[in-house]
Design an enzyme around this catalytic site. Structure first.
Site, PDB file in Angstrom:
ATOM      1  N   SER A 271       0.138  -0.843   0.246  1.00  0.00           N
ATOM      2  CA  SER A 271       0.343   0.079  -0.241  1.00  0.00           C
ATOM      3  C   SER A 271       0.868   1.242  -0.264  1.00  0.00           C
ATOM      4  CB  SER A 271      -0.699  -0.353   0.978  1.00  0.00           C
ATOM      5  OG  SER A 271       0.186   0.119   2.500  1.00  0.00           O
ATOM      6  N   CYS A 272       2.224   0.764   0.357  1.00  0.00           N
ATOM      7  CA  CYS A 272       2.908   2.720   0.353  1.00  0.00           C
ATOM      8  C   CYS A 272       3.950   2.702  -1.133  1.00  0.00           C
ATOM      9  CB  CYS A 272       3.469   2.063   1.489  1.00  0.00           C
ATOM     10  SG  CYS A 272       2.676   1.541   2.602  1.00  0.00           S
ATOM     11  N   PHE A 273       4.951   1.571  -1.463  1.00  0.00           N
ATOM     12  CA  PHE A 273       5.667   2.648  -2.550  1.00  0.00           C
ATOM     13  C   PHE A 273       5.065   2.463  -3.581  1.00  0.00           C
ATOM     14  CE2 PHE A 273       9.792  -0.608  -0.874  1.00  0.00           C
ATOM     15  CZ  PHE A 273       9.926  -0.154   0.619  1.00  0.00           C
ATOM     16  N   LYS A 275       2.165   3.638  -4.351  1.00  0.00           N
ATOM     17  CA  LYS A 275       1.573   5.048  -3.881  1.00  0.00           C
ATOM     18  C   LYS A 275       2.115   6.119  -4.043  1.00  0.00           C
ATOM     19  CE  LYS A 275      -0.625   6.052   0.143  1.00  0.00           C
ATOM     20  NZ  LYS A 275      -0.024   7.053   0.549  1.00  0.00           N
ATOM     21  N   ASP A 276       3.590   5.538  -3.262  1.00  0.00           N
ATOM     22  CA  ASP A 276       4.142   6.727  -2.427  1.00  0.00           C
ATOM     23  C   ASP A 276       4.999   7.168  -3.703  1.00  0.00           C
ATOM     24  OD1 ASP A 276       3.008   7.234  -0.396  1.00  0.00           O
ATOM     25  OD2 ASP A 276       4.778   6.249   0.540  1.00  0.00           O
TER      26      ASP A 276
END
Ligand code: UGA
Length: 449
Positions: A271-273, A275-276
Site C-alpha cells: 500500500s506504500c511504495f 502509491k508514494d
C-alpha cells in the site's frame, strides 16, 4: 504522562496507538466507522498484524486504549493528536487529500472549544506543503486560533513496515520531527523521549516541508534499491552460473550499500511504495521537474511481471488451458494485505493469456477471493494448490513454503516446473529433481572436467 489520540485507524494509527497505550499513555483512537470501533474495543484488530491482537487485548483490558466514534472526545480528552488517516491515490497518481482535509477541519472545530493548548501531529504521508497549506489553514480557520501560539503543529513521518509494525514502532532507526516552530518541535520531542526513555533513537528536527519530503525520499530510495537488485537479477539470468543472491551477499558487505532490501524478487508491491512513488512523480512534475530515476524504477517494477510471464511462456509454449499454481498472494509474508500485490498482477495477466489458476496463501485467501471470485480456484494447502498444475510460481516467501520438498512438486504436479520468484529453495537440490527456474539465477554451469 501525556494523553494522546490518533485520528484514523489504519496500520499506522492502530499499531502506534497500541504501542503508546502499552507504554502507559492514556490513548484514544477514533474513526467514523462504528464497526471498527466495536471490534477494537473487544480487542480484535480489523486486519492481521503479528503481535497486534495480544497487545490490543492487553491495553483494552487495562483501559489504556479506548476507541471512539468521531473526533471530539479524542481531541478534548488528550493533549496531542496524531492524524493517521489514509492518503489514497487519485487516478493520475497524485495524492487524494480529502480525509486529511476533513479531519483537519473537524479537529479545528473542536480546538475552538478547547481551553488548553494542543499539539497536532500529521503522520499521514502527504506531499510537501500540505501540512502548512491545508492542515494549518483549516485548523486556524475552524478554531479561530493561531498556529504556534494557541496550538502547536508538527509533521512526523512514519517508517513502520507491515508485518513488523509493532517492532518498528518500538525500535525505529530514527525519528523525524518537522516543527511549525521551535515550541512545536520541542513538544513532540518531549513526547517521544517519554515514549522511548533511555533508548531514544536519533531525532532529526527540521522544518515541515523537509520532513514531508523525507518520507517520500525514504520509500523511493528503498524501492529503487530493490529495483536495482532486480535489474542485476535479470542480467544474471542471461549468464550461465551467475547468481544474484551471491552478488547481493557480496555488495551488502560494503557498509555504504548494506545488506538490507537487497532480496531480488518479482517486484515490490503493497500500500506504500507504489502509491508514494506515483505521488512523488506527480508532484515533482507539477513543480516542473521530471524525476526520471523514479519513473524508471516504476517502469522496471512493472516489467518484472512481464518477464515472469515470459518465463512461463518459454517453458509451456502456450498458456491457453494450462493450470498455473500460485503460491503466496499477499504483497509480502506475515500480512493478509494484497494491495498492489505482485500475485494479483500475475494472475490477471495469466487469465488474459487463457491460463487456469489455482491459488494458495496462509493468510490472504479471504481478501483474494473478494477480488477474483469464481475466476480462479482456491486451494486449502500448498500441496493441494500444486495438484495437476503445469507450472508453479512461488510469489510470496511465506515460511510454510520454505518447508516444501522437491517431491511435493513432482508428486502433485502434472509437469514439474517451478518458478522460484523469491529464491526460497536450494537450486542444487531442486534442479536435480524438477525443472527449477529462479529469479536471478543463470542456467547451471556445465561441470568442470
Ligand atoms: C514500506 C517501508 O519499508 C516502510 O518503512 C514504510 O513505513 C511503509 O512502506 C509505508 O510507507 O507505510 P511496507 O510496504 O510495509 O513498508 O513493506 P516493505 O517491507 O517495505 O516491502 C515492500 C515491498 O518490497 C514488498 O512487496 C516486498 O516483497 C518488497 N521487497 C522488500 C523486496 O522485493 N525485496 C526486499 O529486499 C525487500
Amino acid at each position: 504522562m501525556h494523553k494522546v489520540s490518533f485520528v484514523g485507524m489504519g496500520y499506522v494509527g492502530l499499531c502506534t496507538a497500541a504501542c503508546f497505550a502499552n507504554k502507559g499513555f492514556k490513548t484514544i483512537i477514533s474513526t467514523n466507522d462504528p464497526k471498527k470501533i466495536e471490534m477494537i474495543n473487544k480487542g480484535i484488530p480489523p486486519f492481521y498484524e503479528p503481535q497486534l491482537e495480544e497487545l490490543l487485548k492487553k491495553v483494552i483490558k487495562n483501559k489504556n486504549l479506548k476507541a471512539v466514534v468521531g473526533r471530539k472526545e479524542a481531541i478534548l480528552k488528550t493533549d496531542t493528536s496524531f492524524i493517521t488517516v489514509g492518503t489514497p491515490s487519485n487516478p493520475d497518481g497524485s495524492v487524494n487529500l480529502r480525509f486529511v482535509e476533513e479531519t483537519s477541519k473537524e479537529i479545528g472545530k473542536t480546538l475552538k472549544k478547547k481551553e488548553d493548548g494542543h499539539l497536532v501531529v500529521v503522520k499521514s504521508t502527504v506531499p510537501p506543503g500540505t501540512t502548512e497549506k491545508l492542515v494549518k489553514t483549516n485548523l486556524e480557520k475552524q478554531s479561530g486560533k493561531t498556529c504556534g501560539k494557541h496550538f502547536l503543529l508538527c509533521f512526523n513521518p512514519e517508517f513502520l513496515r507491515e508485518g513488523n509494525a509493532i517492532y518498528d514502532t518500538l525500535n525505529p532507526d530514527y525519528i523525524v520531527i518537522g516543527g511549525y516552530n521551535k515550541k512545536s518541535a520541542e513538544a513532540l520531542e518531549t513526547l517521544y523521549k517519554e515514549f522511548h526513555k533511555e533508548n531514544s533513537p536519533p531525532i532529526i528536527k527540521t522544518n515541515i516541508p523537509t520532513a514531508e519530503l523525507i518520507k517520500y525520499a525514504n520509500n523511493a530510495f528503498l524501492a529503487t534499491k530493490i529495483t536495482f537488485v532486480n535489474t542485476i537479477a535479470n542480467i544474471c539470468e542471461k549468464i550461465p552460473g551467475a547468481d544474484v543472491t551471491k552478488i547481493a551477499e557480496a555488495i551488502g558487505k560494503d557498509h555504504r550499500i548494506n545488506p538490507h532490501f537487497l532480496n531480488a524478487g518479482l517486484g515490490w508491491g503493497g500500500s506504500c511504495f507504489p502509491k508514494d512513488l506515483k505521488a512523488l512523480i506527480a508532484f515533482s512534475k507539477k513543480l516542473g521537474y521530471n524525476p526520471t530515476l523514479i519513473q524508471a524504477t516504476c517502469k522496471a517494477n512493472q516489467d518484472q511481471i512481464k518477464f515472469t510471464i515470459q518465463k512461463i511462456q518459454k517453458e509451456l509454449k502456450t498458456l491457453k488451458g494450462k493450470t498455473i499454481a500460485i503460491l503466496g498472494l499477499s504483497f509480502k509474508p506475515d500480512t493478509d494485505d494484497i494491495r498492489e500485490a505482485r500475485s494479483t498482477k500475475i494472475i490477471n495477466q495469466l487469465l488474459r493469456e487463457g491460463a487456469k489458476i489455482t491459488a494458495y496463501d496462509p493468510m490472504a485467501m479471504p481478501n483474494i477471493k473478494k477480488v477474483f471470485k469464481e475466476k480462479i480456484k482456491y486451494a486449502s494447502s500448498p500441496t493441494k494448490c500444486l495438484k495437476n498444475a503445469d507450472c508453479a510460481i512461488l510469489v510470496t516467501e511465506w515460511e510454510e513454503f520454505k518447508k516444501l520438498k522437491p517431491e511435493d512438486f513432482t508428486q502433485n504436479m502434472r509437469e514439474s516446473i517451478l518458478i522460484d520468484g523469491r529464491r526460497v529453495y536450494d537450486p542444487q537440490e531442486f534442479s536435480k529433481k524438477l525443472r527449477y527456474i529462479a529469479i536471478g539465477l543463470g542456467e547451471p554451469l556445465k561441470p568442470q572436467l
